[in-house]
Design a protein around this motif. Structure first.
Motif, PDB file in Angstrom:
ATOM      1  N   UNK A 166      -3.108   3.901  -1.753  1.00  0.00           N
ATOM      2  CA  UNK A 166      -3.504   3.132  -2.930  1.00  0.00           C
ATOM      3  C   UNK A 166      -2.842   1.758  -2.937  1.00  0.00           C
ATOM      4  N   UNK A 167      -3.509   0.823  -3.587  1.00  0.00           N
ATOM      5  CA  UNK A 167      -2.944  -0.514  -3.750  1.00  0.00           C
ATOM      6  C   UNK A 167      -1.836  -0.496  -4.798  1.00  0.00           C
ATOM      7  N   UNK A 168      -0.878  -1.377  -4.609  1.00  0.00           N
ATOM      8  CA  UNK A 168       0.210  -1.572  -5.567  1.00  0.00           C
ATOM      9  C   UNK A 168       0.580  -3.052  -5.535  1.00  0.00           C
ATOM     10  N   UNK A 169       0.450  -3.740  -6.681  1.00  0.00           N
ATOM     11  CA  UNK A 169       0.624  -5.187  -6.685  1.00  0.00           C
ATOM     12  C   UNK A 169       1.416  -5.651  -7.900  1.00  0.00           C
ATOM     13  N   UNK A 170       2.427  -6.478  -7.637  1.00  0.00           N
ATOM     14  CA  UNK A 170       3.170  -7.176  -8.682  1.00  0.00           C
ATOM     15  C   UNK A 170       2.689  -8.618  -8.707  1.00  0.00           C
ATOM     16  N   UNK A 171       2.414  -9.144  -9.905  1.00  0.00           N
ATOM     17  CA  UNK A 171       1.903 -10.504 -10.028  1.00  0.00           C
ATOM     18  C   UNK A 171       2.734 -11.321 -11.020  1.00  0.00           C
ATOM     19  N   UNK A 206      -2.706   1.059  -8.491  1.00  0.00           N
ATOM     20  CA  UNK A 206      -3.982   1.524  -7.963  1.00  0.00           C
ATOM     21  C   UNK A 206      -4.205   2.999  -8.267  1.00  0.00           C
ATOM     22  N   UNK A 207      -5.422   3.342  -8.686  1.00  0.00           N
ATOM     23  CA  UNK A 207      -5.745   4.725  -9.049  1.00  0.00           C
ATOM     24  C   UNK A 207      -6.620   5.419  -8.023  1.00  0.00           C
ATOM     25  N   UNK A 252       0.865  -1.177   0.000  1.00  0.00           N
ATOM     26  CA  UNK A 252       0.000   0.000   0.000  1.00  0.00           C
ATOM     27  C   UNK A 252       0.903   1.228   0.000  1.00  0.00           C
ATOM     28  N   UNK A 253       0.667   2.124  -0.938  1.00  0.00           N
ATOM     29  CA  UNK A 253       1.499   3.317  -1.075  1.00  0.00           C
ATOM     30  C   UNK A 253       0.695   4.565  -0.735  1.00  0.00           C
ATOM     31  N   UNK A 269       2.542   5.524   5.182  1.00  0.00           N
ATOM     32  CA  UNK A 269       2.808   4.120   4.853  1.00  0.00           C
ATOM     33  C   UNK A 269       4.266   3.730   5.137  1.00  0.00           C
ATOM     34  N   UNK A 270       4.977   4.529   5.921  1.00  0.00           N
ATOM     35  CA  UNK A 270       6.385   4.241   6.197  1.00  0.00           C
ATOM     36  C   UNK A 270       6.573   2.915   6.923  1.00  0.00           C
ATOM     37  N   UNK A 271       5.593   2.534   7.762  1.00  0.00           N
ATOM     38  CA  UNK A 271       5.713   1.293   8.524  1.00  0.00           C
ATOM     39  C   UNK A 271       5.167   0.085   7.764  1.00  0.00           C
ATOM     40  N   UNK A 272       4.713   0.292   6.526  1.00  0.00           N
ATOM     41  CA  UNK A 272       4.153  -0.799   5.735  1.00  0.00           C
ATOM     42  C   UNK A 272       5.197  -1.399   4.810  1.00  0.00           C
ATOM     43  N   UNK A 273       5.145  -2.710   4.637  1.00  0.00           N
ATOM     44  CA  UNK A 273       6.044  -3.410   3.731  1.00  0.00           C
ATOM     45  C   UNK A 273       5.242  -4.404   2.896  1.00  0.00           C
TER      46      UNK A 273
END
Length: 203
Positions: free
Chosen positions: A191-196, A175-176, A38-39, A43-47
């Motif tokens: 926003x969501x951010x995903x690599x698949x 994510x937009x 999540x960006x 979001x600094x504590x998110x990985x």
């Protein structure tokens, strides 16, 4: 006049039939790895969270170089959270599960290899924050009411398909839309951010 009309109809039917045989619609299924995060603000504590996706698709050829590929995918997304200060630690996984509907435009510059791009509609199925802190212990909170029920995004990717029908894809979802649905969400945006990475089969 009737003979001419019959000729046009027959010629059109033969042409469509030949095109369908040469460039037929193919159904398939795929599954793979999600590397989601999540960006945005705070979001600094998110990985990155490692999870999976699975679903079905149909490839509709438009020509020998272009195709359209709608999909229906279950996708487990979200992020990892970790916070630590003297006397307190908190580690959790934010689990955002979506039913995603991507519609990919595909260009085949060479046989088997495709360049892909297209929009995606995501419908939130569930949202949980599961973890453990040093004061209250383990927790498993339902946070669906705080997350937007609809997520819009753009996909970019590449793929390679073998003659046997097995294919491999790599894709990035940008994510937009703001996924927060809290009363204070106007003060920040995430926003969501995903690599698949996917493997699948078309028949």
């Amino acid at each position: 006049m009737i003979k001419k009309l019959l000729f046009v109809v027959l010629f059109g039917a033969v042409t469509v039939s030949a095109t369908a045989q040469e460039e037929k619609i193919r159904f398939g299924a795929k599954a793979g790895l999600n590397l989601s995060s999540i960006t945005g603000d705070f979001t600094d504590e998110l990985s990155m969270r490692t999870s999976f996706h699975v679903g079905a698709l149909v490839e509709i050829p438009l020509s020998d170089k272009f195709a359209l590929q709608p999909e229906l995918m279950y996708s487990a997304q979200g992020a990892k959270y970790e916070f630590s200060e003297p006397g307190f630690t908190d580690e959790s996984t934010i689990k955002l599960d979506y039913l995603n509907i991507p519609v990919m435009a595909k260009f085949y510059p060479v046989e088997g290899f495709s360049i892909q791009a297209g929009p995606q509609l995501g419908v939130l199925l569930s949202a949980k924050d599961k973890g453990e802190d040093s004061i209250g212990g383990e927790y498993d909170d339902d946070i669906k009411e705080f997350i937007s029920s609809i997520d819009l995004g753009l996909n970019f990717g590449v793929g390679y398909q073998l003659e046997a029908g097995i294919f491999f894809e790599g894709r990035y979802n940008l994510g937009l839309t703001d996924i927060n649905d809290e009363n204070t969400s106007d003060d920040f945006s995430q926003r969501n951010s995903t690599i698949q990475f996917s493997v699948g089969y078309k028949f």
